[in-house]
Design a protein around this motif. Structure first.
Motif, PDB file in Angstrom:
ATOM      1  N   GLY A  41       0.788  -1.225   0.000  1.00  0.00           N
ATOM      2  CA  GLY A  41       0.000   0.000   0.000  1.00  0.00           C
ATOM      3  C   GLY A  41       0.820   1.274   0.000  1.00  0.00           C
ATOM      4  N   VAL A  42       2.133   1.195   0.165  1.00  0.00           N
ATOM      5  CA  VAL A  42       2.990   2.382   0.110  1.00  0.00           C
ATOM      6  C   VAL A  42       3.423   2.567  -1.335  1.00  0.00           C
ATOM      7  CG1 VAL A  42       5.156   3.429   0.864  1.00  0.00           C
ATOM      8  CG2 VAL A  42       3.786   2.102   2.476  1.00  0.00           C
ATOM      9  N   VAL A  43       3.281   3.795  -1.840  1.00  0.00           N
ATOM     10  CA  VAL A  43       3.572   4.088  -3.233  1.00  0.00           C
ATOM     11  C   VAL A  43       4.677   5.138  -3.304  1.00  0.00           C
ATOM     12  CG1 VAL A  43       2.574   4.914  -5.395  1.00  0.00           C
ATOM     13  CG2 VAL A  43       1.149   3.649  -3.789  1.00  0.00           C
ATOM     14  N   ILE A  44       5.652   4.898  -4.166  1.00  0.00           N
ATOM     15  CA  ILE A  44       6.689   5.897  -4.412  1.00  0.00           C
ATOM     16  C   ILE A  44       6.130   6.872  -5.435  1.00  0.00           C
ATOM     17  CG2 ILE A  44       9.031   6.296  -5.251  1.00  0.00           C
ATOM     18  CD1 ILE A  44       9.662   3.375  -4.425  1.00  0.00           C
ATOM     19  N   VAL A  45       6.023   8.127  -5.027  1.00  0.00           N
ATOM     20  CA  VAL A  45       5.393   9.119  -5.908  1.00  0.00           C
ATOM     21  C   VAL A  45       6.023  10.490  -5.652  1.00  0.00           C
ATOM     22  CG1 VAL A  45       3.488   9.584  -4.323  1.00  0.00           C
ATOM     23  CG2 VAL A  45       3.171   9.985  -6.740  1.00  0.00           C
ATOM     24  N   GLY A  46       6.185  11.244  -6.713  1.00  0.00           N
ATOM     25  CA  GLY A  46       6.816  12.553  -6.621  1.00  0.00           C
ATOM     26  C   GLY A  46       5.864  13.668  -6.218  1.00  0.00           C
ATOM     27  N   ALA A  47       6.447  14.843  -6.081  1.00  0.00           N
ATOM     28  CA  ALA A  47       5.708  16.013  -5.612  1.00  0.00           C
ATOM     29  C   ALA A  47       4.584  16.429  -6.553  1.00  0.00           C
ATOM     30  CB  ALA A  47       6.664  17.181  -5.394  1.00  0.00           C
ATOM     31  N   SER A  48       4.741  16.169  -7.848  1.00  0.00           N
ATOM     32  CA  SER A  48       3.699  16.586  -8.783  1.00  0.00           C
ATOM     33  C   SER A  48       2.366  15.916  -8.477  1.00  0.00           C
ATOM     34  CB  SER A  48       4.110  16.314 -10.231  1.00  0.00           C
ATOM     35  OG  SER A  48       4.355  14.937 -10.419  1.00  0.00           O
ATOM     36  N   ALA A  49       2.387  14.667  -8.044  1.00  0.00           N
ATOM     37  CA  ALA A  49       1.142  13.976  -7.676  1.00  0.00           C
ATOM     38  C   ALA A  49       0.534  14.623  -6.440  1.00  0.00           C
ATOM     39  CB  ALA A  49       1.413  12.500  -7.422  1.00  0.00           C
ATOM     40  N   MET A  50       1.371  14.991  -5.471  1.00  0.00           N
ATOM     41  CA  MET A  50       0.877  15.651  -4.267  1.00  0.00           C
ATOM     42  C   MET A  50       0.266  17.004  -4.613  1.00  0.00           C
ATOM     43  SD  MET A  50       2.927  16.784  -0.823  1.00  0.00           S
ATOM     44  CE  MET A  50       4.014  17.840  -1.744  1.00  0.00           C
ATOM     45  N   HIS A  51       0.946  17.759  -5.460  1.00  0.00           N
ATOM     46  CA  HIS A  51       0.423  19.070  -5.848  1.00  0.00           C
ATOM     47  C   HIS A  51      -0.914  18.947  -6.575  1.00  0.00           C
ATOM     48  CE1 HIS A  51       4.785  20.641  -5.678  1.00  0.00           C
ATOM     49  NE2 HIS A  51       4.205  20.732  -4.505  1.00  0.00           N
ATOM     50  N   ALA A  52      -1.046  17.920  -7.414  1.00  0.00           N
ATOM     51  CA  ALA A  52      -2.310  17.705  -8.122  1.00  0.00           C
ATOM     52  C   ALA A  52      -3.438  17.430  -7.142  1.00  0.00           C
ATOM     53  CB  ALA A  52      -2.162  16.543  -9.108  1.00  0.00           C
ATOM     54  N   GLU A  53      -3.178  16.632  -6.116  1.00  0.00           N
ATOM     55  CA  GLU A  53      -4.199  16.338  -5.100  1.00  0.00           C
ATOM     56  C   GLU A  53      -4.594  17.606  -4.341  1.00  0.00           C
ATOM     57  OE1 GLU A  53      -5.836  13.454  -4.245  1.00  0.00           O
ATOM     58  OE2 GLU A  53      -4.924  12.487  -5.987  1.00  0.00           O
ATOM     59  N   ILE A  54      -3.611  18.411  -3.987  1.00  0.00           N
ATOM     60  CA  ILE A  54      -3.887  19.658  -3.252  1.00  0.00           C
ATOM     61  C   ILE A  54      -4.711  20.602  -4.113  1.00  0.00           C
ATOM     62  CG2 ILE A  54      -2.824  21.719  -2.251  1.00  0.00           C
ATOM     63  CD1 ILE A  54      -0.488  19.851  -1.386  1.00  0.00           C
ATOM     64  N   LYS A  55      -4.389  20.684  -5.400  1.00  0.00           N
ATOM     65  CA  LYS A  55      -5.160  21.550  -6.308  1.00  0.00           C
ATOM     66  C   LYS A  55      -6.614  21.116  -6.379  1.00  0.00           C
ATOM     67  CE  LYS A  55      -2.185  23.229  -9.917  1.00  0.00           C
ATOM     68  NZ  LYS A  55      -1.635  22.905 -11.238  1.00  0.00           N
ATOM     69  N   GLU A  56      -6.853  19.815  -6.199  1.00  0.00           N
ATOM     70  CA  GLU A  56      -8.216  19.274  -6.239  1.00  0.00           C
ATOM     71  C   GLU A  56      -8.935  19.434  -4.899  1.00  0.00           C
ATOM     72  OE1 GLU A  56      -9.941  17.985  -8.876  1.00  0.00           O
ATOM     73  OE2 GLU A  56      -8.263  18.718 -10.077  1.00  0.00           O
ATOM     74  N   GLY A  57      -8.234  19.985  -3.903  1.00  0.00           N
ATOM     75  CA  GLY A  57      -8.883  20.248  -2.618  1.00  0.00           C
ATOM     76  C   GLY A  57      -8.542  19.283  -1.503  1.00  0.00           C
ATOM     77  N   ALA A  58      -7.509  18.453  -1.686  1.00  0.00           N
ATOM     78  CA  ALA A  58      -7.137  17.498  -0.639  1.00  0.00           C
ATOM     79  C   ALA A  58      -6.697  18.220   0.635  1.00  0.00           C
ATOM     80  CB  ALA A  58      -6.018  16.594  -1.132  1.00  0.00           C
ATOM     81  N   ALA A  59      -7.030  17.643   1.747  1.00  0.00           N
ATOM     82  CA  ALA A  59      -6.579  18.181   3.034  1.00  0.00           C
ATOM     83  C   ALA A  59      -5.082  17.924   3.182  1.00  0.00           C
ATOM     84  CB  ALA A  59      -7.333  17.507   4.171  1.00  0.00           C
TER      85      ALA A  59
END
Length: 63
Positions: A41-59
């Motif tokens: 369940g742990v995924v290696i993912v870069g900052a761009s994925a995090m930024h996309a989630e935040i732009k969509e309103g993620a807490a």
């Protein structure tokens, strides 16, 4: 450390409630890890994925 639950229990609870754990690619690489070394369940993912989630309103939580 008591009275907190063991880390494995906290991770399991978080994932059972729909949480996803992301691992930072530079951090993982610098330690010589690959996706196969990660817990289920742990995924290696870069900052761009995090930024996309935040732009969509993620807490978010920072500390």
């Amino acid at each position: 450390m008591p009275p907190l639950d063991p880390l494995a229990s906290l991770i399991e609870n978080f994932q059972q409630r729909g949480g996803t754990i992301w691992a930072c690619p530079p951090c993982v690489t610098s330690r010589g890890y690959t996706q196969e070394d990660m817990l289920d369940g742990v995924v290696i993912v870069g900052a761009s994925a995090m930024h996309a989630e935040i732009k969509e309103g993620a807490a978010t939580l920072s500390f």
